[in-house]
Scaffold this motif. Sequence first.
Motif, PDB file in Angstrom:
ATOM      1  N   PRO A   9       0.996  -1.282  -0.004  1.00 36.06           N
ATOM      2  CA  PRO A   9       0.046  -0.010  -0.049  1.00 36.06           C
ATOM      3  C   PRO A   9       0.891   1.266  -0.011  1.00 36.06           C
ATOM      4  O   PRO A   9       1.948   1.241   0.555  1.00 36.06           O
ATOM      5  N   ALA A  10       0.420   2.253  -0.915  1.00 45.16           N
ATOM      6  CA  ALA A  10       1.345   3.685  -0.968  1.00 45.16           C
ATOM      7  C   ALA A  10       0.862   4.239   0.174  1.00 45.16           C
ATOM      8  O   ALA A  10      -0.182   4.641   0.723  1.00 45.16           O
ATOM      9  N   ILE A  11       1.738   5.084   0.507  1.00 47.59           N
ATOM     10  CA  ILE A  11       1.754   6.284   1.664  1.00 47.59           C
ATOM     11  C   ILE A  11       1.511   7.545   0.883  1.00 47.59           C
ATOM     12  O   ILE A  11       2.324   7.886  -0.169  1.00 47.59           O
ATOM     13  N   PRO A  12       0.473   8.344   1.341  1.00 47.59           N
ATOM     14  CA  PRO A  12       0.111   9.656   0.434  1.00 47.59           C
ATOM     15  C   PRO A  12       1.360  10.766   0.624  1.00 47.59           C
ATOM     16  O   PRO A  12       1.988  10.618   1.443  1.00 47.59           O
ATOM     17  N   THR A  15       1.598  12.984   3.541  1.00 47.68           N
ATOM     18  CA  THR A  15       2.199  12.266   4.799  1.00 47.68           C
ATOM     19  C   THR A  15       3.713  12.082   4.804  1.00 47.68           C
ATOM     20  O   THR A  15       4.477  12.203   5.674  1.00 47.68           O
ATOM     21  N   ALA A  18       5.326  15.251   5.343  1.00 48.23           N
ATOM     22  CA  ALA A  18       5.383  15.666   6.740  1.00 48.23           C
ATOM     23  C   ALA A  18       6.518  14.844   7.378  1.00 48.23           C
ATOM     24  O   ALA A  18       7.237  15.309   8.048  1.00 48.23           O
ATOM     25  N   LEU A  19       6.662  13.447   6.992  1.00 50.41           N
ATOM     26  CA  LEU A  19       7.742  12.632   7.732  1.00 50.41           C
ATOM     27  C   LEU A  19       9.167  13.447   7.409  1.00 50.41           C
ATOM     28  O   LEU A  19       9.797  13.345   8.439  1.00 50.41           O
TER      29      LEU A  19
ATOM     30  N   PRO B  86       8.202  -0.059   2.766  1.00 46.38           N
ATOM     31  CA  PRO B  86       8.659   0.944   1.977  1.00 46.38           C
ATOM     32  C   PRO B  86      10.019   1.600   2.313  1.00 46.38           C
ATOM     33  O   PRO B  86      10.531   2.425   1.820  1.00 46.38           O
ATOM     34  N   PHE B  87      10.355   1.434   3.734  1.00 48.34           N
ATOM     35  CA  PHE B  87      11.601   2.059   4.436  1.00 48.34           C
ATOM     36  C   PHE B  87      12.652   0.883   4.494  1.00 48.34           C
ATOM     37  O   PHE B  87      12.274  -0.356   4.376  1.00 48.34           O
ATOM     38  N   PRO B 110       3.067   0.411   6.781  1.00 50.04           N
ATOM     39  CA  PRO B 110       1.942   1.262   6.948  1.00 50.04           C
ATOM     40  C   PRO B 110       0.630   0.731   7.059  1.00 50.04           C
ATOM     41  O   PRO B 110       0.594  -0.444   6.848  1.00 50.04           O
ATOM     42  N   SER B 112      -3.127  -0.164   6.693  1.00 50.29           N
ATOM     43  CA  SER B 112      -4.046  -0.182   5.431  1.00 50.29           C
ATOM     44  C   SER B 112      -5.150  -0.966   5.844  1.00 50.29           C
ATOM     45  O   SER B 112      -5.180  -1.740   6.731  1.00 50.29           O
ATOM     46  N   LEU B 233       9.457   7.640  14.889  1.00 46.95           N
ATOM     47  CA  LEU B 233       8.870   7.817  13.779  1.00 46.95           C
ATOM     48  C   LEU B 233       9.686   6.955  12.761  1.00 46.95           C
ATOM     49  O   LEU B 233      10.720   6.393  13.117  1.00 46.95           O
ATOM     50  N   PRO B 234       9.046   6.457  11.648  1.00 49.84           N
ATOM     51  CA  PRO B 234       9.501   5.394  10.797  1.00 49.84           C
ATOM     52  C   PRO B 234      10.801   5.979  10.115  1.00 49.84           C
ATOM     53  O   PRO B 234      10.975   7.078  10.091  1.00 49.84           O
ATOM     54  N   LEU B 266       1.118  15.662  10.941  1.00 47.97           N
ATOM     55  CA  LEU B 266       0.652  14.310  10.735  1.00 47.97           C
ATOM     56  C   LEU B 266      -0.462  14.009  11.432  1.00 47.97           C
ATOM     57  O   LEU B 266      -1.353  13.230  11.225  1.00 47.97           O
ATOM     58  N   ALA B 273      -3.905  10.257   8.742  1.00 46.07           N
ATOM     59  CA  ALA B 273      -2.517  10.233   8.191  1.00 46.07           C
ATOM     60  C   ALA B 273      -1.628   9.518   8.996  1.00 46.07           C
ATOM     61  O   ALA B 273      -0.751   8.585   8.471  1.00 46.07           O
ATOM     62  N   LEU B 309       2.311   5.121   9.999  1.00 42.47           N
ATOM     63  CA  LEU B 309       1.732   6.126   8.815  1.00 42.47           C
ATOM     64  C   LEU B 309       0.471   5.140   8.186  1.00 42.47           C
ATOM     65  O   LEU B 309       0.704   4.033   8.232  1.00 42.47           O
ATOM     66  N   VAL B 310      -0.405   5.870   7.774  1.00 39.57           N
ATOM     67  CA  VAL B 310      -1.624   5.251   7.141  1.00 39.57           C
ATOM     68  C   VAL B 310      -1.561   5.226   5.686  1.00 39.57           C
ATOM     69  O   VAL B 310      -1.191   6.348   5.219  1.00 39.57           O
ATOM     70  N   ALA B 311      -1.504   4.091   4.958  1.00 38.60           N
ATOM     71  CA  ALA B 311      -1.454   3.958   3.437  1.00 38.60           C
ATOM     72  C   ALA B 311      -2.841   4.520   2.946  1.00 38.60           C
ATOM     73  O   ALA B 311      -3.871   4.690   3.703  1.00 38.60           O
ATOM     74  N   GLU B 312      -2.748   4.915   1.548  1.00 39.44           N
ATOM     75  CA  GLU B 312      -3.836   5.358   0.892  1.00 39.44           C
ATOM     76  C   GLU B 312      -4.986   4.204   0.766  1.00 39.44           C
ATOM     77  O   GLU B 312      -4.512   3.232   0.656  1.00 39.44           O
TER      78      GLU B 312
END
Lengths: 116, 312
Positions: A9-12, A15, A18-19, B86-87, B110, B112, B233-234, B266, B273, B309-312
């Motif tokens: 899933p992609a992070i907006p 966001t 902001a990070l 993603p990290f 994240p 989802s 934070l990540p 955030l 978010a 974090l929250v994904a789309e």
Amino acid sequence: MSAVDVPPPAIPAATLAALDKYKAGHKDTKVVVLFKSIGSAPIMKNNVFKISANNKFHTVSAFLRKQLGLKAADPLFTYINGAFAPTPDDVVGNLYDCFQTGERLIVNYSNTQAWG
Amino acid sequence: MAAAVQSSTNLFRRLAWSATVPLHIRLADAGGPVDHYFIQAPRYTYLALLLPTIREHLVELVLDDDALARTSESEWWFELDATDSPFGSDAVRWHWPLDLVDLCACMLRPASATESGPEPLRLILHLTGAPADKLAVPPTLEAVKTHFVSQVKEADFVRWGNTRRVTGLRRTDLEAGWDGVATGDYDLHQRMAGRIVPLPIPSSPPTSPQPDRDRDKVDSAYAARSLPIKVYLPDGAAAIQAPVAPLTDGRPTTLLQYLEATLPLLFENGYRAAQPIAQGILLPPDADVAWLAACMASADGWLRIGIRLVAE
């Protein structure tokens, strides 16, 4: 491993922006550190320094070792406000925000354990 | 009042103490049939305390006698498995409580709508090449314990501006803090924690400085000058640690108020978010930060909140 390949899933973008901003932390800020010797630790001629707030505390210890001319094997114990030992990966700016006295972060140093 | 708060606080502290993490440890660079190990461990513990078990049930089964004789635990290190993240991954620090290791793993992925429920904490154990300068604290029990006690003192300094409550403890009570963690004994640990981590007594008069002769009075978390909270934070961001007032305009500071003030970009839209996690659960926005610090802190007295974090 999932049976069907789904893209993670992609992070907006907002966001992530902001990070990135929060990751910069205390960028471009410097704090005043006052070194105080305890016991028989050598006294420094100049003991007030400006240090980048984003540095980790181990950078401060390394700087202090250099100033005191210590070898790697020489013991050095550091404390904040004569009360507790910070963690090497504590951020200097965080320590300053939480424990500054009179706009200075007081770092005590000793060649023996002082306040364990 | 204090007695009722004491008993409800004890209930929640005991619940947090009982929380566990399922671990899935994989040995790096090993292709044999037994290079995975699963274990359920308490959140308050430290990986250094689990090393004897991991050595016996994983490393000793995989390595032959020569390799076993050559390996040294001072060279071992754990890495977070960042597959599907993603990290990037990161080296696990020996001075992190297991709860923080799990928090970092949780932040790697994240939140989802499609997630399939909780997963074990996946770690990769490397037997060589420990990044010593990154790890900061070596994997010896002595070093981890020293760090633990320093954190206990730092938390006390955050609360009251001095460490008198810790330095005033009897030696055996101070030692009981770490010994309780090492032996998994809640009551033993409480001999230290119960004397220094204040209770969330709401009726306590706010902000009036307490003179030293009132030391017998039960401390309230709402009367502390600040709360020991670290926010993570990540993606390798440094932890955030700044003064946190238990009260805002005379009323308890809520978690969302605190997050809006600390990370406005955030949390300007509630949890849309990003989400705050502690002890493996999503924290409610209207919880008092003083209550969370009193009831959901780690064994060293610090409340550790991870931002997922929250994904789309």
